[in-house]
Design a protein around this motif. Structure first.
Motif, PDB file in Angstrom:
ATOM      1  N   ALA A   1      69.613  80.515  28.593  1.00 39.33           N
ATOM      2  CA  ALA A   1      70.614  79.455  28.794  1.00 39.33           C
ATOM      3  C   ALA A   1      69.988  78.171  29.320  1.00 39.33           C
ATOM      4  O   ALA A   1      69.035  78.196  30.097  1.00 39.33           O
ATOM      5  CB  ALA A   1      71.665  79.939  29.798  1.00 39.33           C
TER       6      ALA A   1
ATOM      7  N   THR B   1      79.138  77.670  26.325  1.00 43.99           N
ATOM      8  CA  THR B   1      79.192  77.507  24.879  1.00 43.99           C
ATOM      9  C   THR B   1      80.270  78.411  24.308  1.00 43.99           C
ATOM     10  O   THR B   1      80.942  79.136  25.044  1.00 43.99           O
ATOM     11  CB  THR B   1      77.816  77.794  24.240  1.00 43.99           C
TER      12      THR B   1
ATOM     13  N   PRO C   1      81.661  81.496  23.124  1.00 43.48           N
ATOM     14  CA  PRO C   1      81.122  82.802  23.513  1.00 43.48           C
ATOM     15  C   PRO C   1      80.906  83.788  22.368  1.00 43.48           C
ATOM     16  O   PRO C   1      79.994  84.614  22.434  1.00 43.48           O
ATOM     17  CB  PRO C   1      82.167  83.354  24.489  1.00 43.48           C
TER      18      PRO C   1
ATOM     19  N   ALA D   1      70.656  78.769  24.170  1.00 45.52           N
ATOM     20  CA  ALA D   1      72.007  78.242  23.983  1.00 45.52           C
ATOM     21  C   ALA D   1      72.375  77.429  25.213  1.00 45.52           C
ATOM     22  O   ALA D   1      71.959  77.757  26.329  1.00 45.52           O
ATOM     23  CB  ALA D   1      73.010  79.384  23.807  1.00 45.52           C
TER      24      ALA D   1
ATOM     25  N   SER E   1      74.837  76.353  28.131  1.00 44.36           N
ATOM     26  CA  SER E   1      75.872  77.070  28.863  1.00 44.36           C
ATOM     27  C   SER E   1      76.706  76.044  29.612  1.00 44.36           C
ATOM     28  O   SER E   1      76.147  75.227  30.343  1.00 44.36           O
ATOM     29  CB  SER E   1      75.247  78.049  29.849  1.00 44.36           C
TER      30      SER E   1
ATOM     31  N   VAL F   1      69.453  85.899  24.681  1.00 41.83           N
ATOM     32  CA  VAL F   1      69.931  84.505  24.693  1.00 41.83           C
ATOM     33  C   VAL F   1      69.608  83.878  26.045  1.00 41.83           C
ATOM     34  O   VAL F   1      70.114  84.321  27.082  1.00 41.83           O
ATOM     35  CB  VAL F   1      71.449  84.434  24.398  1.00 41.83           C
TER      36      VAL F   1
ATOM     37  N   VAL G   1      76.712  81.465  29.531  1.00 43.43           N
ATOM     38  CA  VAL G   1      75.634  82.258  28.962  1.00 43.43           C
ATOM     39  C   VAL G   1      74.840  82.810  30.156  1.00 43.43           C
ATOM     40  O   VAL G   1      74.613  82.092  31.123  1.00 43.43           O
ATOM     41  CB  VAL G   1      74.705  81.387  28.086  1.00 43.43           C
TER      42      VAL G   1
ATOM     43  N   LEU H   1      74.786  86.856  18.477  1.00 42.89           N
ATOM     44  CA  LEU H   1      73.314  86.852  18.595  1.00 42.89           C
ATOM     45  C   LEU H   1      72.851  88.114  19.319  1.00 42.89           C
ATOM     46  O   LEU H   1      71.893  88.780  18.911  1.00 42.89           O
ATOM     47  CB  LEU H   1      72.839  85.617  19.364  1.00 42.89           C
ATOM     48  N   ARG H   2      73.562  88.454  20.388  1.00 43.64           N
ATOM     49  CA  ARG H   2      73.162  89.633  21.178  1.00 43.64           C
ATOM     50  C   ARG H   2      73.305  90.906  20.353  1.00 43.64           C
ATOM     51  O   ARG H   2      72.490  91.819  20.464  1.00 43.64           O
ATOM     52  CB  ARG H   2      73.988  89.730  22.454  1.00 43.64           C
TER      53      ARG H   2
ATOM     54  N   SER I   1      79.667  83.313  19.492  1.00 43.29           N
ATOM     55  CA  SER I   1      78.362  83.131  18.854  1.00 43.29           C
ATOM     56  C   SER I   1      77.276  83.827  19.677  1.00 43.29           C
ATOM     57  O   SER I   1      76.360  84.441  19.132  1.00 43.29           O
ATOM     58  CB  SER I   1      78.031  81.642  18.717  1.00 43.29           C
ATOM     59  N   VAL I   2      77.394  83.715  21.000  1.00 40.64           N
ATOM     60  CA  VAL I   2      76.406  84.362  21.883  1.00 40.64           C
ATOM     61  C   VAL I   2      76.475  85.878  21.690  1.00 40.64           C
ATOM     62  O   VAL I   2      75.453  86.556  21.559  1.00 40.64           O
ATOM     63  CB  VAL I   2      76.664  83.967  23.355  1.00 40.64           C
ATOM     64  N   THR I   3      77.694  86.401  21.650  1.00 36.94           N
ATOM     65  CA  THR I   3      77.862  87.851  21.461  1.00 36.94           C
ATOM     66  C   THR I   3      77.259  88.268  20.122  1.00 36.94           C
ATOM     67  O   THR I   3      76.592  89.305  20.023  1.00 36.94           O
ATOM     68  CB  THR I   3      79.362  88.220  21.497  1.00 36.94           C
TER      69      THR I   3
END
Ligand SMILES: Cc1ncc(COP(=O)(O)O)c(C=O)c1O
Length: 493
Positions: free
Chosen positions: A237, A220, A222, A216, A218, A235, A448, A228-229, A224-226
């Motif tokens: 960066a 971005t 946030p 991802a 960085s 993830v 990220v 994915l995690r 969406s990152v959470t």
């Protein structure tokens, strides 16, 4: 009756023009009360507006005093108006307008509530402004479209109401929009979701296994990152700069991280605001192809151009393989809670299965509403666009004056500004601003991995001019405190 100061007044001739012609099939008072109620419900007549006096309206509409009095009484009975000493009849939304509708960013310490936590006093002056959110309010006329969709609902009521891939009329409208944007699309390639974030979650489960790696940029978006995690994905960066996506850096990061997918935000990147050119898009998909990684393209902000419509093609026009996620939240309204995924035919079966492990489909009524909205226009309402352009320019102008040591580029679209601070103080500033009722998400919220971003601050401009006018001097005062400077006056403005 109580005393109150109306925030604005509406003349009788202006109201007469907004009402249109009477409906001869109904009693005049019922037509008048219902038409004013619709104007309030649709946001054309704002909460707190003083309506013309009964006498003025009698003259402007050529109706009897009894008719107008009865219509106003009906509005008061239904909670759409109230009578006030000295101010007459004031339009209101029953129960008052509900604050909120913003994105639930990780808010580290601001309190337990998601969404917007701004507030205002009885006269509509803000008492707190939430700048952690960036989403426009609903377009004028939305309540009427809901009414039309309600009329269509009986056709669906005989069935079970489950449309795990989406209501056909909406899938067709979304596919038609892709075709109009230069990417021929079969409605079968579309899966309707409960917003773009739900789309990213489904795409991640389709393309990545727990333990896998996604790349991802960085900063971005946030959430969406959470998401994915939460699926167990690591993830990695790659920095995005104020100039936009650096395809060479992406190529290197794809190689070194072994990522199988990349979160791509080519359109008015949230929070940076950059728009990737066609040439960048072409090189970007070539880099993904070479690395054997699939793009999860988040087009949530694609329709948010503010100056001129950009001459760019969706990333899907350059690659058959990418999975695209879209949203109605910014182009139409966040309260619809609708988005979609456009995927290659070969992936649709697997995507449908993944999606059904998350939820079994979006609400039918809202899908009928969005189908109608998209059939009319898939774009941001012109009024919303004008308003956003004006608030963007207002914030830039005010910041040049009040926050003269901050730097920003004027983005050609999106909903927020990405300011560079002269020192890494974003979190301290957030705390100082919160003490003054201005809620912010510090730059690090959008980072990220270990990419700090304490030098950066996102300031959305989707709020009203009145809220921004209230918030910016307080933000400047908070900045003075962080820099150890005495503020020039008390609260400026
Ligand atoms: C880039 C991006 N992706 C996804 C979302 C979430 O959109 P939705 O409301 O459709 O879930 C947002 C909301 O701000 C966003 O900016």
């Amino acid at each position: 009756m109580s005393t109150v100061t109306p925030s604005r007044r509406l003349g009788s001739h202006r109201l007469a023009a907004m009402l249109g012609s009477p409906d001869a099939s109904r009693p005049a008072y019922a037509w008048l009360a219902d038409s004013i109620r619709q104007l309030i419900a649709n946001g054309r007549l704002l909460h707190g507006t003083a309506l013309p006096s009964e006498r003025q309206l009698v003259t402007a509409l050529g109706l009897s005093r009894t008719t107008v009095s009865r219509a106003y009484a009906e509005l008061r009975d239904r909670g759409y108006a109230s009578a006030h000493v000295g101010a007459g009849t004031i339009a209101q939304v029953p129960g008052g307008p509900v604050a909120g509708g913003g994105e639930p960013l990780p808010l580290g310490g601001f309190g337990p509530h998601g969404g917007s936590r701004g507030g205002s006093d009885d006269e509509g002056t803000p008492t707190a402004v939430d700048l952690t959110c960036a989403a426009p309010s609903a377009p004028v006329g939305l309540a009427e479209v809901y009414q039309e969709a309600l009329d269509e609902l009986p056709a669906y009521i005989g069935g079970m109401g489950y449309f795990p891939l989406g209501v056909p009329a909406l899938r067709e409208a979304i596919a038609a929009d892709y075709a109009a944007r230069g990417v021929p699309t079969d409605p079968e390639q579309i899966v309707v979701t409960a917003g773009a974030l739900a789309g990213v979650a489904a795409a991640a489960r389709l393309l990545l296994r727990p333990g896998g790696v996604a790349l991802a940029e960085s900063p971005t978006y946030p959430n969406s990152v959470t998401s994915l995690r939460h699926h167990g994905v690591r993830v990695a960066a790659v920095p995005i700069t104020a100039e936009g996506t650096d395809v060479e850096a992406v190529t290197g990061a794809l190689r070194s991280s072994g990522a199988r997918a990349m979160l791509c935000l080519p359109d008015f990147h949230n929070p940076v605001g950059t728009l990737a050119s066609n040439e960048t898009r072409e090189r970007w998909v070539a880099a993904l192809r070479a690395a054997g990684a699939t793009g999860i393209v988040d087009e949530t902000c694609a329709k948010l151009w503010l100056d001129e419509e950009p001459d760019v093609l969706p990333l899907a026009a350059f690659s058959r393989d990418v999975v695209t996620v879209g949203s109605a939240s910014k182009s139409h309204w966040g309260g619809l809670r609708l988005g979609w995924i456009r995927a290659p035919h070969a992936l649709i079966g697997a995507l449908a299965r993944v999606r059904m492990n998350l939820d079994l489909g979006a609400p039918v009524l809202d899908q009928l509403v969005l189908a109608r909205l998209m059939q009319r226009s898939s774009s941001l309402a012109p009024h919303t666009r004008r308003q956003l352009r004006s608030t963007r320019d207002f914030v830039i102008e005010q910041a040049a004056d009040l926050l003269a040591d901050w730097r920003v580029r004027r983005p050609a679209g999106g909903l927020s500004l990405w300011f560079e601070l002269p020192e890494p103080a974003s979190t301290r500033l957030t705390a100082a601003a919160a003490r003054r009722g201005v809620l912010l998400a510090p730059g690090s919220t959008f980072a990220v991995a270990d990419h700090g971003l304490e030098h950066w601050m996102r300031i959305p401009f989707a709020q009203s001019q009145q809220e921004l006018e209230w918030a910016l001097p307080r933000l400047a005062e908070a900045w003075d405190e962080v820099r150890g400077r005495a503020p020039l006056t008390g609260v400026r403005g």
